[in-house]
Structure formats: C-alpha cells, structure tokens
Design a protein around this motif. Structure first.
Motif, short mmCIF file in Angstrom:
data_model
loop_
_atom_site.label_atom_id
_atom_site.label_comp_id
_atom_site.label_asym_id
_atom_site.label_seq_id
_atom_site.Cartn_x
_atom_site.Cartn_y
_atom_site.Cartn_z
N THR A 11 42.35 -35.86 -32.82
CA THR A 11 41.40 -34.79 -32.48
C THR A 11 41.70 -33.52 -33.26
O THR A 11 40.77 -32.80 -33.64
CB THR A 11 41.39 -34.50 -30.97
OG1 THR A 11 42.71 -34.17 -30.52
CG2 THR A 11 40.85 -35.68 -30.18
N GLU A 12 42.96 -33.25 -33.52
CA GLU A 12 43.32 -32.09 -34.33
C GLU A 12 42.84 -32.26 -35.76
O GLU A 12 42.33 -31.32 -36.37
CB GLU A 12 44.85 -31.90 -34.35
CG GLU A 12 45.42 -31.24 -33.13
CD GLU A 12 45.09 -29.77 -33.06
OE1 GLU A 12 45.74 -28.96 -33.73
OE2 GLU A 12 44.14 -29.43 -32.32
N ALA A 13 43.01 -33.45 -36.29
CA ALA A 13 42.72 -33.70 -37.70
C ALA A 13 41.23 -33.68 -38.04
O ALA A 13 40.86 -33.29 -39.14
CB ALA A 13 43.31 -35.05 -38.13
N VAL A 14 40.37 -34.10 -37.12
CA VAL A 14 38.96 -34.27 -37.48
C VAL A 14 38.10 -33.03 -37.24
O VAL A 14 36.99 -32.95 -37.77
CB VAL A 14 38.31 -35.49 -36.77
CG1 VAL A 14 39.05 -36.76 -37.16
CG2 VAL A 14 38.24 -35.31 -35.27
N LYS A 15 38.60 -32.08 -36.50
CA LYS A 15 37.80 -30.87 -36.25
C LYS A 15 37.51 -30.17 -37.57
O LYS A 15 38.41 -29.92 -38.36
CB LYS A 15 38.52 -29.92 -35.30
CG LYS A 15 38.47 -30.38 -33.87
CD LYS A 15 38.97 -29.33 -32.91
CE LYS A 15 40.46 -29.16 -33.04
NZ LYS A 15 41.03 -28.23 -32.06
N GLY A 16 36.24 -29.90 -37.80
CA GLY A 16 35.83 -29.23 -39.03
C GLY A 16 35.48 -30.15 -40.17
O GLY A 16 34.97 -29.71 -41.20
N LEU A 17 35.76 -31.44 -40.01
CA LEU A 17 35.42 -32.41 -41.07
C LEU A 17 33.97 -32.84 -40.93
O LEU A 17 33.40 -32.86 -39.83
CB LEU A 17 36.30 -33.65 -40.97
CG LEU A 17 37.80 -33.50 -41.20
CD1 LEU A 17 38.47 -34.87 -41.12
CD2 LEU A 17 38.10 -32.83 -42.53
N SER A 18 33.39 -33.25 -42.04
CA SER A 18 32.07 -33.88 -41.97
C SER A 18 32.27 -35.26 -41.34
O SER A 18 33.39 -35.79 -41.31
CB SER A 18 31.45 -34.02 -43.36
OG SER A 18 32.13 -35.02 -44.11
N VAL A 19 31.20 -35.84 -40.87
CA VAL A 19 31.29 -37.18 -40.28
C VAL A 19 31.80 -38.17 -41.33
O VAL A 19 32.66 -39.00 -41.02
CB VAL A 19 29.92 -37.62 -39.70
CG1 VAL A 19 29.94 -39.07 -39.29
CG2 VAL A 19 29.55 -36.73 -38.51
N ASP A 20 31.32 -38.06 -42.56
CA ASP A 20 31.78 -38.97 -43.61
C ASP A 20 33.27 -38.79 -43.89
O ASP A 20 34.00 -39.77 -44.07
CB ASP A 20 30.99 -38.77 -44.91
CG ASP A 20 29.59 -39.37 -44.83
OD1 ASP A 20 29.34 -40.23 -43.95
OD2 ASP A 20 28.74 -38.98 -45.66
N GLN A 21 33.74 -37.55 -43.91
CA GLN A 21 35.17 -37.30 -44.12
C GLN A 21 35.99 -37.89 -42.98
O GLN A 21 37.06 -38.47 -43.21
CB GLN A 21 35.45 -35.80 -44.23
CG GLN A 21 34.95 -35.16 -45.50
CD GLN A 21 35.06 -33.65 -45.45
OE1 GLN A 21 34.79 -33.01 -44.43
NE2 GLN A 21 35.45 -33.06 -46.58
N ALA A 22 35.49 -37.75 -41.75
CA ALA A 22 36.19 -38.31 -40.60
C ALA A 22 36.26 -39.83 -40.69
O ALA A 22 37.30 -40.43 -40.40
CB ALA A 22 35.52 -37.88 -39.30
#
Length: 145
Positions: A74-85
């Motif tokens: 949850t820390e890592a994906v905040k602020g990422l685009s869906v594709d980046q996630a």
C-alpha cells in the motif's frame, strides 16, 4: 547485524506498525482474498482517480509476512498510475518466484526485505496475497479512470 536480520526487522516493523491499515470511505475499489492453506485473509482498497492510485489501504488477518507485505504494497503504490502498479505487481511476483529482479525498481526499498520469502515456497502465497488483490482491483472496473 546480517542482511537477513535487517530484513526480519523490516518485516516485523511493518507487521507490528502497519502502514495504511484501515478502510477508505466511499468510492473505493475493494478486493477481498484469502489463502485457505494458512488462513490469511486480506481486504485491499484503493481509490483511483485519473488513472492514478490516490489512496490504498488494507485490513486483514494473517501471518507477519502476509500483513507486512500488504503494508509495504500500500505504501509503494500510492501515487502510481494503474499501469505502473501492475508492472510493480509483476516485478514483485517474479521476485517471489526466485527470479533475479532489479530491486532498484521498487519505489519502496522495504519491499526488498521480502526477497528471502522465495526460499520458502509455502510462504510465497502469504507474501503475494495483497499483491494479487491489488492486481485484481486494478484490472477491474473503476470510476473516474
């Protein structure tokens, strides 16, 4: 202190003091998954707006690896685009399968602490449970995306 000891401390820190534990009120994508072999249960929520994960939280019960992994994810994906996630999910999955991956690609260095889980096949499902929930939610329908 050995690298293994450091990794254990990072995992225990996320387990004992989880980041983003809780619920998102209104408008969140929610995915509930469980691992019937060990009893881990996780509920991952994310709010996606303009194809960006604005917020991610989780609730669950399980082992230290399962809950620490959810906290890190949850820390890592905040602020990422869906594709980046989704790319991050793929990278993490490959790491859990024992592949050599460039851990510099992880936006949160703590994720590297889970690398040793690949040596214990029975624990891989624990580490990947929240990530699979994220993947399922990211590929599903969302409002405002």
């Amino acid at each position: 202190m050995s690298l293994d000891d450091l990794y254990r401390r990072v995992i225990m820190d996320h387990y004992q003091q989880p980041r983003n534990r809780g619920r998102i009120e209104d408008g969140a994508v929610t995915v509930d998954l469980n691992n019937p072999t060990c009893g881990d249960r996780i509920s991952v929520q994310m709010r996606v707006k303009d194809d960006t994960i604005k917020e991610a939280k989780f609730l669950g019960e399980g082992c230290s690896i399962s809950l620490a992994s959810a906290s890190m994810m949850t820390e890592a994906v905040k602020g990422l685009s869906v594709d980046q996630a989704l790319q991050l999910v793929d990278l993490f999955s490959r790491m859990m399968q024992g592949e050599d991956v460039d851990t510099e690609e992880f936006p949160l260095e703590d994720i590297e602490a889970l690398q040793g889980v690949a040596k214990f096949p029975a624990r891989i499902k624990c580490a990947t449970l929240a990530w699979k929930a994220l993947e399922k939610g990211a590929k599903g329908p969302t409002d405002d995306r």
